[in-house]
Design a protein around this motif. Sequence first.
Motif, PDB file in Angstrom:
ATOM      1  N   MET A 144      31.597  29.727  35.890  1.00 16.35           N
ATOM      2  CA  MET A 144      30.930  31.309  35.642  1.00 16.35           C
ATOM      3  C   MET A 144      31.516  32.093  36.660  1.00 16.35           C
ATOM      4  SD  MET A 144      29.043  32.364  33.135  1.00 16.35           S
ATOM      5  CE  MET A 144      27.589  33.641  33.744  1.00 16.35           C
ATOM      6  N   ARG A 145      31.188  30.440  38.155  1.00 17.34           N
ATOM      7  CA  ARG A 145      31.074  31.342  39.896  1.00 17.34           C
ATOM      8  C   ARG A 145      33.427  31.954  39.507  1.00 17.34           C
ATOM      9  NH1 ARG A 145      30.654  27.442  42.604  1.00 17.34           N
ATOM     10  NH2 ARG A 145      33.215  26.630  42.484  1.00 17.34           N
ATOM     11  N   THR A 146      34.154  31.562  39.489  1.00 18.36           N
ATOM     12  CA  THR A 146      35.578  32.004  38.833  1.00 18.36           C
ATOM     13  C   THR A 146      35.172  33.132  38.192  1.00 18.36           C
ATOM     14  OG1 THR A 146      36.239  29.353  39.478  1.00 18.36           O
ATOM     15  CG2 THR A 146      37.982  31.460  38.753  1.00 18.36           C
ATOM     16  N   TRP A 147      34.738  33.376  36.734  1.00 18.90           N
ATOM     17  CA  TRP A 147      34.472  34.437  35.784  1.00 18.90           C
ATOM     18  C   TRP A 147      34.363  36.005  37.127  1.00 18.90           C
ATOM     19  CZ3 TRP A 147      36.767  37.242  33.400  1.00 18.90           C
ATOM     20  CH2 TRP A 147      36.613  38.417  32.277  1.00 18.90           C
ATOM     21  N   GLN A 148      33.302  34.856  37.267  1.00 21.36           N
ATOM     22  CA  GLN A 148      32.665  36.355  38.043  1.00 21.36           C
ATOM     23  C   GLN A 148      33.951  37.096  39.257  1.00 21.36           C
ATOM     24  OE1 GLN A 148      29.550  38.465  37.283  1.00 21.36           O
ATOM     25  NE2 GLN A 148      30.418  39.683  38.917  1.00 21.36           N
ATOM     26  N   GLU A 149      34.423  35.943  39.667  1.00 25.97           N
ATOM     27  CA  GLU A 149      35.761  36.064  41.010  1.00 25.97           C
ATOM     28  C   GLU A 149      36.449  37.188  40.445  1.00 25.97           C
ATOM     29  OE1 GLU A 149      34.742  32.506  44.226  1.00 25.97           O
ATOM     30  OE2 GLU A 149      36.168  32.391  42.060  1.00 25.97           O
ATOM     31  N   ILE A 150      36.988  36.472  39.162  1.00 27.24           N
ATOM     32  CA  ILE A 150      38.473  37.250  38.447  1.00 27.24           C
ATOM     33  C   ILE A 150      37.392  38.853  37.608  1.00 27.24           C
ATOM     34  CG2 ILE A 150      39.381  37.026  36.433  1.00 27.24           C
ATOM     35  CD1 ILE A 150      39.400  34.268  36.773  1.00 27.24           C
ATOM     36  N   LYS A 151      36.666  38.684  37.402  1.00 24.77           N
ATOM     37  CA  LYS A 151      35.806  39.692  36.941  1.00 24.77           C
ATOM     38  C   LYS A 151      36.025  41.527  37.994  1.00 24.77           C
ATOM     39  CE  LYS A 151      32.247  39.361  34.894  1.00 24.77           C
ATOM     40  NZ  LYS A 151      30.959  39.455  34.050  1.00 24.77           N
ATOM     41  N   ASP A 152      35.930  40.536  39.212  1.00 21.40           N
ATOM     42  CA  ASP A 152      35.103  41.329  40.112  1.00 21.40           C
ATOM     43  C   ASP A 152      36.732  42.240  40.996  1.00 21.40           C
ATOM     44  OD1 ASP A 152      32.437  41.249  40.487  1.00 21.40           O
ATOM     45  OD2 ASP A 152      32.391  39.794  42.164  1.00 21.40           O
ATOM     46  N   ASP A 153      37.360  40.968  40.851  1.00 19.54           N
ATOM     47  CA  ASP A 153      39.163  41.544  41.644  1.00 19.54           C
ATOM     48  C   ASP A 153      39.813  42.750  39.829  1.00 19.54           C
ATOM     49  OD1 ASP A 153      39.183  39.887  43.259  1.00 19.54           O
ATOM     50  OD2 ASP A 153      40.255  38.382  41.987  1.00 19.54           O
ATOM     51  N   LEU A 154      39.627  42.256  38.807  1.00 23.69           N
ATOM     52  CA  LEU A 154      40.287  43.208  37.579  1.00 23.69           C
ATOM     53  C   LEU A 154      39.521  44.497  37.366  1.00 23.69           C
ATOM     54  CD1 LEU A 154      40.656  40.625  35.261  1.00 23.69           C
ATOM     55  CD2 LEU A 154      42.295  41.402  36.174  1.00 23.69           C
ATOM     56  N   THR A 155      38.113  44.704  37.981  1.00 22.79           N
ATOM     57  CA  THR A 155      37.614  45.785  38.275  1.00 22.79           C
ATOM     58  C   THR A 155      37.513  46.520  38.927  1.00 22.79           C
ATOM     59  OG1 THR A 155      35.373  44.942  38.339  1.00 22.79           O
ATOM     60  CG2 THR A 155      35.963  45.553  35.784  1.00 22.79           C
ATOM     61  N   GLY A 156      37.811  45.850  40.843  1.00 19.18           N
ATOM     62  CA  GLY A 156      37.544  46.671  41.960  1.00 19.18           C
ATOM     63  C   GLY A 156      38.280  47.563  42.233  1.00 19.18           C
ATOM     64  N   GLY A 157      39.543  47.450  41.529  1.00 14.91           N
ATOM     65  CA  GLY A 157      40.672  48.270  41.671  1.00 14.91           C
ATOM     66  C   GLY A 157      41.893  48.206  42.766  1.00 14.91           C
ATOM     67  N   ILE A 158      41.712  47.076  43.099  1.00 13.02           N
ATOM     68  CA  ILE A 158      42.904  46.515  44.442  1.00 13.02           C
ATOM     69  C   ILE A 158      43.514  45.034  43.379  1.00 13.02           C
ATOM     70  CG2 ILE A 158      43.291  44.864  45.994  1.00 13.02           C
ATOM     71  CD1 ILE A 158      42.109  47.721  47.357  1.00 13.02           C
ATOM     72  N   VAL A 159      44.829  45.518  43.200  1.00 11.54           N
ATOM     73  CA  VAL A 159      45.419  43.994  42.671  1.00 11.54           C
ATOM     74  C   VAL A 159      45.473  42.773  43.322  1.00 11.54           C
ATOM     75  CG1 VAL A 159      47.502  43.326  42.500  1.00 11.54           C
ATOM     76  CG2 VAL A 159      47.653  45.256  42.353  1.00 11.54           C
ATOM     77  N   MET A 160      44.634  41.658  41.939  1.00  6.93           N
ATOM     78  CA  MET A 160      44.099  40.831  41.977  1.00  6.93           C
ATOM     79  C   MET A 160      45.641  39.615  42.369  1.00  6.93           C
ATOM     80  SD  MET A 160      42.316  38.252  38.847  1.00  6.93           S
ATOM     81  CE  MET A 160      43.445  38.647  37.782  1.00  6.93           C
ATOM     82  N   ASN A 161      45.417  38.652  43.009  1.00  8.83           N
ATOM     83  CA  ASN A 161      46.582  37.584  43.107  1.00  8.83           C
ATOM     84  C   ASN A 161      45.604  36.715  43.992  1.00  8.83           C
ATOM     85  OD1 ASN A 161      49.284  36.544  43.695  1.00  8.83           O
ATOM     86  ND2 ASN A 161      48.765  36.857  46.116  1.00  8.83           N
ATOM     87  N   ARG A 162      44.945  35.746  42.528  1.00  8.22           N
ATOM     88  CA  ARG A 162      44.224  34.706  42.514  1.00  8.22           C
ATOM     89  C   ARG A 162      44.436  33.466  41.325  1.00  8.22           C
ATOM     90  NH1 ARG A 162      39.225  34.283  43.692  1.00  8.22           N
ATOM     91  NH2 ARG A 162      38.938  35.897  44.113  1.00  8.22           N
ATOM     92  N   LEU A 163      44.782  32.348  42.506  1.00  4.72           N
ATOM     93  CA  LEU A 163      44.782  31.088  42.217  1.00  4.72           C
ATOM     94  C   LEU A 163      43.422  30.605  40.975  1.00  4.72           C
ATOM     95  CD1 LEU A 163      46.063  28.553  41.572  1.00  4.72           C
ATOM     96  CD2 LEU A 163      46.216  28.395  44.102  1.00  4.72           C
ATOM     97  N   VAL A 164      43.250  30.170  40.240  1.00  6.42           N
ATOM     98  CA  VAL A 164      42.216  28.804  39.301  1.00  6.42           C
ATOM     99  C   VAL A 164      42.831  27.842  39.862  1.00  6.42           C
ATOM    100  CG1 VAL A 164      41.130  29.020  37.630  1.00  6.42           C
ATOM    101  CG2 VAL A 164      41.318  31.160  38.335  1.00  6.42           C
ATOM    102  N   GLN A 165      42.029  27.080  40.915  1.00  7.47           N
ATOM    103  CA  GLN A 165      42.518  25.494  41.086  1.00  7.47           C
ATOM    104  C   GLN A 165      41.342  24.440  40.530  1.00  7.47           C
ATOM    105  OE1 GLN A 165      43.382  23.974  44.547  1.00  7.47           O
ATOM    106  NE2 GLN A 165      45.141  22.502  43.652  1.00  7.47           N
ATOM    107  N   GLY A 166      41.596  23.901  39.203  1.00  5.17           N
ATOM    108  CA  GLY A 166      40.704  22.703  38.931  1.00  5.17           C
ATOM    109  C   GLY A 166      41.616  21.794  38.346  1.00  5.17           C
ATOM    110  N   ASP A 167      40.238  20.725  38.212  1.00  2.81           N
ATOM    111  CA  ASP A 167      40.559  19.087  37.713  1.00  2.81           C
ATOM    112  C   ASP A 167      41.785  19.255  36.185  1.00  2.81           C
ATOM    113  OD1 ASP A 167      42.123  17.222  37.770  1.00  2.81           O
ATOM    114  OD2 ASP A 167      40.012  16.473  39.109  1.00  2.81           O
TER     115      ASP A 167
END
Length: 685
Positions: free
Chosen positions: A261-284
């Motif tokens: 949930m937390r990660t999805w929120q972060e991605i959503k904020d990036d995608l709708t935030g007006g700045i180019v997203m550059n995100r690494l999702v790291q998970g086991d």
Amino acid sequence: MQYTDNITSLKGIGEKTAGLFHKLNITTLYDLITFFPRDYEQFGERIPVSQAAGQEPVTLKLTLTGDYKYRKFASLGVGTITAADESGQLVITYYNAPYLKNTLKRGMSYYAHGKVRTEKNRIQMDQPKLYTEEQYQTLMRFMQPKYALTKGLSAHMVSKAVSMALAGLSFAEYLPEDIRMEYQLSDIGKAYRQIHFPEDYESLILARKRLAFDELFSFFMQLHRQKEITKETPSAFSLLETADTGRLLEALPYKLTKAQMRTWQEIKDDLTGGIVMNRLVQGDVGSGKTILAFLSLLLVAANGCQGAMMAPTEILARQHYEELCHMTEAYHLPVKPVLLTGSVSAAEKKKRCAGIEKGDYNVVIGTSALIQEKVVYQKLVLVITDEQHRFGVRQREAFLGKGEQAHVLVMSATPIPRTLAIILYGDMHLSLVDEKPADRLPVKNCVITRSDHKKAVSFLIKETQAGHQAYVICPMVEENEDMEGVADVISYTAALKKELPEQIRVTYLHGRMRPSEKDRIMEAYLNRNIDVLVSTTVIEVGINVPNATVMMIENAERFGLAQLHQLRGRIGRGAAQSYCIFVDGSGKDSPSERLQVLNKSNDGFYIAEEDLKMRGPGDLFGIRQSGIMNFKVADIYQDSSLLMQVRKLVEDLLMDDPDLTAKEHESIRGWLSLNFGNLVDFRSI
Ligand SMILES: Nc1ncnc2c1ncn2[C@@H]1O[C@H](COP(=O)(O)OP(=O)(O)OP(=O)(O)O)[C@@H](O)[C@H]1O
């Protein structure tokens, strides 16, 4: 003399020699002085002939006691001469060197350096290097550099050129005195001189530290600048959150974990935030990253744009595609997916590419076929790479180039130790999916030797008869005489079929099969038409078969710990208890200590740290091959504490003086402009 001068400005280096240096990527004086030795040779005190035979090169003080005799055997010319000291005598041999007749004369004395062996009671020295007393005394004073040479360029030529450059260049110190004091760094000129010609081991260590510091300093400076650029790049597409993603979340048969949930929120904020997203999702392994990628693609598609997802293998791309198709249909999503992989026929590929260009498809899933030049996207807004570090640098650059300032999402299941993560993904924002779905039981592990094979097979039978499926992993595809004792998929399957009851269905899978054949087998396994799949590591990445509960890894001692953890990640993906059996096939009585790390822990981050400690960073995750570790001196494992210190220093410096305009930082700025060209381009990592 300037750093940027061509090496031909050095006395004795003409066009021809310069050509040889070019082969080693050396053009300027800066290239030359940063062509560091790969090792050093320490010339020690001489020893008597009577103690000389052995593996290591030694130095003897010899007097020639005979004449140089030269004979030819077919195309090989062999020259011999006897020599002695007060303790004994020996025979020196040179090959294809008739001219030595004129120089090696009875009665002459030399210091001879080389390896000595005893053959048929005779002491022999092959092709020793000969020095006069004076020459040898000079050599003893310094450790002698050994360079990685090319044909035609001798160690002596390189050392001479380096010496001239070091003598001619004036090394202006760029680091302020207080920083050098604080980190106990030697002067820059001294560091360059001592790395090539160290007076002793301590001086070499100090020189190395200074140069590693410089490398890391430049790296973090550049990284920081890149971070600033990424932070500020406005996105050309304004995306809005639509009801579709919420609807999908409602409809899924499970609830996202808190970390998802937390990660999805972060991605959503990036995608709708007006700045180019550059995100690494790291998970086991098995932490549920795929659904996050799908939600992101859905958001983009619902906004009338295109998203693409690149997977490292054909099997994985197909699996993602099928899962997305299934969801699209089941939940009526506004997604029109298309699959693009190497095995799609040319005519079909053409058709699909035309559809992508026209915008008939809004989600493209595939392998590196996605970035081939022919593929033109209508409006590519999001690029997702799954397991990014497996792709070559150029592939990733090409992928990014397909969209105009597209949002970037990288999914990685490889738990990367902190130091390495900073290097690899330092410019990216990081989301950690550090929680597994609640219904998962931790995998139970055991490490056995081959003597327990029968017991392991009985266990396999029990689990498959209970309706579960199993994997057996072998390191090789087929039998190889040179690799005795190493299990191979083909013979193992044949033998296992004989050991298992007839109704248990066994099949094999390996990377040399045709893609369509691999797909067919994976499909059958997924649909429970195969009970035991004997495979090479092709199944290592991402494959999701929740009903598989047993994995037996043959010759586990041959794999890296991080890789074994990835393999084990293929089980424990459903609610049932899973089991992993590591078989140590080395033939020792008790299984190796190294494998106990996996026995004790299911935590990928812990395992990756242990792996890094045991193997060094270069071997980890195939990084050496991918050219990521471009540092010449610094070593992210050996220098990990220096790395952290330098990172902090750079952050503090730039916090106070972002453009390095303060008087005391002027020299740093000048030096960085010289160096940036030589550094890792981390955008492309
Ligand atoms: N919150 C959740 N609750 C229960 N199951 C989940 C949850 N999230 C994902 N899953 C399921 O868990 C399984 C593994 O998820 P997924 O394939 O996304 O893992 P992953 O993080 O990509 O792992 P890997 O890197 O090993 O491929 C899938 O079957 C998926 O449907």
